[in-house]
Design an enzyme around this catalytic site. Structure first.
Site, short mmCIF file in Angstrom:
data_model
loop_
_atom_site.label_atom_id
_atom_site.label_comp_id
_atom_site.label_asym_id
_atom_site.label_seq_id
_atom_site.Cartn_x
_atom_site.Cartn_y
_atom_site.Cartn_z
CB CYS A 143 2.23 2.27 6.12
SG CYS A 143 1.54 2.16 7.88
CG ASP A 191 -11.33 4.80 18.66
OD1 ASP A 191 -10.36 4.53 18.20
OD2 ASP A 191 -12.34 5.27 18.08
CE LYS A 195 -12.00 0.80 16.21
NZ LYS A 195 -10.76 1.79 15.64
NE ARG A 234 8.44 -5.88 10.09
CZ ARG A 234 9.30 -6.63 10.23
NH1 ARG A 234 10.07 -7.20 9.19
NH2 ARG A 234 10.05 -7.10 11.43
CG LEU A 237 16.64 -5.78 -2.12
CD1 LEU A 237 18.40 -6.22 -2.24
CD2 LEU A 237 16.27 -4.70 -3.25
C1 UDX Z 1 5.38 -0.68 6.95
C2 UDX Z 1 6.77 -0.62 7.42
O1 UDX Z 1 7.36 -1.73 7.41
C3 UDX Z 1 6.51 -0.35 9.10
O2 UDX Z 1 7.88 -0.19 9.78
C4 UDX Z 1 5.58 0.64 9.57
O3 UDX Z 1 5.42 0.96 10.73
C5 UDX Z 1 4.39 0.68 8.63
O4 UDX Z 1 4.50 0.68 7.15
P1 UDX Z 1 3.56 -2.75 6.82
O5 UDX Z 1 2.71 -1.76 5.97
O6 UDX Z 1 2.82 -3.41 8.10
O7 UDX Z 1 4.66 -2.02 7.37
O8 UDX Z 1 4.11 -3.67 5.82
P2 UDX Z 1 5.39 -4.12 5.00
O9 UDX Z 1 5.76 -5.57 5.69
O10 UDX Z 1 6.44 -3.22 5.44
O11 UDX Z 1 4.96 -4.30 3.67
C6 UDX Z 1 4.51 -3.23 2.92
C7 UDX Z 1 4.19 -3.70 1.49
O12 UDX Z 1 5.36 -3.69 0.73
C8 UDX Z 1 3.45 -4.92 1.34
O13 UDX Z 1 2.38 -4.61 0.30
C9 UDX Z 1 4.27 -5.93 0.80
O14 UDX Z 1 3.85 -6.88 0.10
C10 UDX Z 1 5.43 -5.08 0.12
N1 UDX Z 1 6.80 -5.66 0.08
C11 UDX Z 1 7.52 -5.63 1.12
C12 UDX Z 1 7.26 -5.91 -1.44
O15 UDX Z 1 6.55 -5.87 -2.42
N2 UDX Z 1 8.48 -6.44 -1.21
C13 UDX Z 1 9.27 -6.61 -0.41
O16 UDX Z 1 10.45 -6.93 -0.48
C14 UDX Z 1 8.84 -6.18 0.97
#
Ligand code: UDX
Length: 435
Positions: A260, A30, A35, A154, A250
């Site tokens: 992301c 990095d 860091k 995730r 859902l």
């Molecule tokens: C996401 C993807 O899932 C992952 O595959 C990718 O590599 C990076 O982006 P992440 O951002 O870590 O991962 O979180 P995730 O668990 O997917 O949740 C994303 C957002 O969606 C959160 O704010 C969560 O609260 C929201 N969410 C998720 C909902 O509102 N409802 C759901 O049913 C699921």
């Protein structure tokens, strides 16, 4: 194998630690030398369950080290993963400056064959640009391959996601690149999808956008549920049992956040436009996500009427549980809107308070949910931390000025809450009662 991971952010550190755990020798690179110095001393810049332990145990076995010299890392590794950030520009386009910079630095430091693998989420055709950049800057006639290997982990369960993936996607142009990546991932024993580079890049953007659209879909259904007195949790259950749909993603709520989904949706919409396609479906998903926060604010106003001078207790800041990450967290926008209307804000989050202190002003942080509740006119739930599901609600009720909970994550059962004497409002759990 000797591997380098350029970029020690979320994806880079988890990937590095996991590859080390699988027995490889990993250099994490990095350009933030502070860091790197911290990491070398065992200071992990992010909270991710299990990551610290994994890094410390592999550092002890000399399987992972940290450096700010890309030259050193490129010299020592046959495979180089690029895991630097690809933030959004103002127009939604992914900023690929970091990727280009790393590609150039790899090119000028390469002494023999190298496989350069994109791990960061990038728009389709970035691999072709990386190849072109390396060709333009390489000094000698050295052979190399570029590959795409998107990461699907995730936050909060990143190590488990890496070690037990649903699939591994590899986009390659040569048998050599395919063989190297296949043998690197062999110990995980997971289904492998081998494609061309453009398809692999598209799999990542399409997957994240699809999941974001799925969340917006159920949030739109929740709006209808509230109008007719239906329960979105039951609707999701009924839909999700259909194997073609599935119950995951859902959960209706205050919308998706994080580093992301918002960024990847913007980037996918932008690259589609650049390629001559108006991806209106994704624009609608993004719009619904934005509206969801205003919808939640209206619910608070429907119950409290006047927001000015009300003390509102916020349970949860992080964009989701098991992380301290508040990037694009819906909670931040909601808190700021409440402050604009004159609310006094108290906050409790099990992990994200330090990060919250950096970006929020005029808020009080509490040591737990009970201290938070004392003297509040209502509680609002922004993150579905497990510990919130296990609270002593009778005690909470006594501490609150008024027994009101407005739940942006649907963690409680409306009937149960009513029995306990709360005025409880969820998202899409039926018509909200007016007081
Ligand atoms: C996401 C993807 O899932 C992952 O595959 C990718 O590599 C990076 O982006 P992440 O951002 O870590 O991962 O979180 P995730 O668990 O997917 O949740 C994303 C957002 O969606 C959160 O704010 C969560 O609260 C929201 N969410 C998720 C909902 O509102 N409802 C759901 O049913 C699921």
């Amino acid at each position: 194998m000797n591997i380098s991971i350029v970029g020690s952010g979320y994806v880079g550190l988890v990937t590095g630690a996991c590859f080390a755990e699988l027995g490889n020798k990993v250099s994490c690179v990095d350009n933030d030398s502070k860091k790197i110095k911290g990491l070398a001393k065992g200071i992990i810049p992010i909270y991710e369950p299990g990551l610290k332990e994994l890094i410390l145990s592999n550092a002890k076995k000399k399987r992972i080290k940290f450096t700010s010299s890309i030259k050193e890392a490129v010299g020592a590794s046959e495979v180089i993963f690029i895991a630097v950030g690809t933030p959004s520009l103002d127009n939604g386009e992914a900023d690929l400056m970091g990727i280009e910079n790393v590609a150039r630095n790899i090119a000028i430091n390469m002494q023999g064959y190298r496989l350069i693998v994109e791990k960061s989420t990038v728009p389709v055709e970035t691999g072709q640009w990386v190849k072109h950049t390396i060709h333009s800057y390489i000094k000698h006639n050295i052979k190399f391959d570029v590959a795409s290997n998107p990461e699907f982990l995730r936050e909060g369960q990143a190590i488990n996601d890496f070690m037990h993936p649903d699939r591994i996607v590899i986009g390659v142009e040569s048998k050599k690149a395919k063989d190297i990546l296949t043998s690197l991932y062999k110990p995980l024993n997971a289904p492998m999808v081998v494609t061309d580079i453009n398809s692999a890049e598209l799999i990542k953007h399409a997957s994240n956008s699809f999941l974001a659209a799925k969340i917006s879909f159920i949030n739109a259904v929740a709006r209808i549920c509230d109008k007719v007195g239906a329960d979105v949790v039951e609707v999701a259950q009924g839909m999700g049992l259909d194997k073609r749909i599935g119950r995951a993603f859902l959960n209706a709520g205050i919308g998706y956040g994080g580093s992301c989904f918002p960024k990847d949706l913007d980037a996918f919409i932008h690259i589609s436009e650049k390629l001559g396609y108006d991806f209106s479906l994704l624009k609608a998903a993004r719009g619904i996500n934005q509206q969801q926060k205003a919808f939640f604010l209206n619910k608070i106003k429907d119950v409290l009427w006047i927001i000015k001078d009300k003390t509102i207790g916020v349970l949860g800041l992080a964009f989701k549980p098991n992380t301290d990450d508040i990037r694009s967290a819906p909670s931040l926008e909601i808190i700021k809107a409440l402050q604009d209307e004159g609310a006094k804000i108290k906050i409790y989050d099990p992990q994200a308070q330090d990060k919250g202190k950096e970006v929020l002003s005029n808020v009080k942080f509490s040591k737990d949910a009970y201290a938070l509740s004392r003297g509040c006119d209502c509680l609002i739930i922004m993150t579905e931390w497990d510990e919130f599901k296990e609270l002593d609600l009778a005690k909470i009720k006594k501490l609150l000025k008024r027994p009101i909970i407005i739940d942006g994550r649907n963690i409680y059962e409306p009937r149960q809450m009513q029995k306990l004497g709360f005025h409880y409002v969820g998202i899409g759990r039926g018509r909200d009662s007016k007081k």
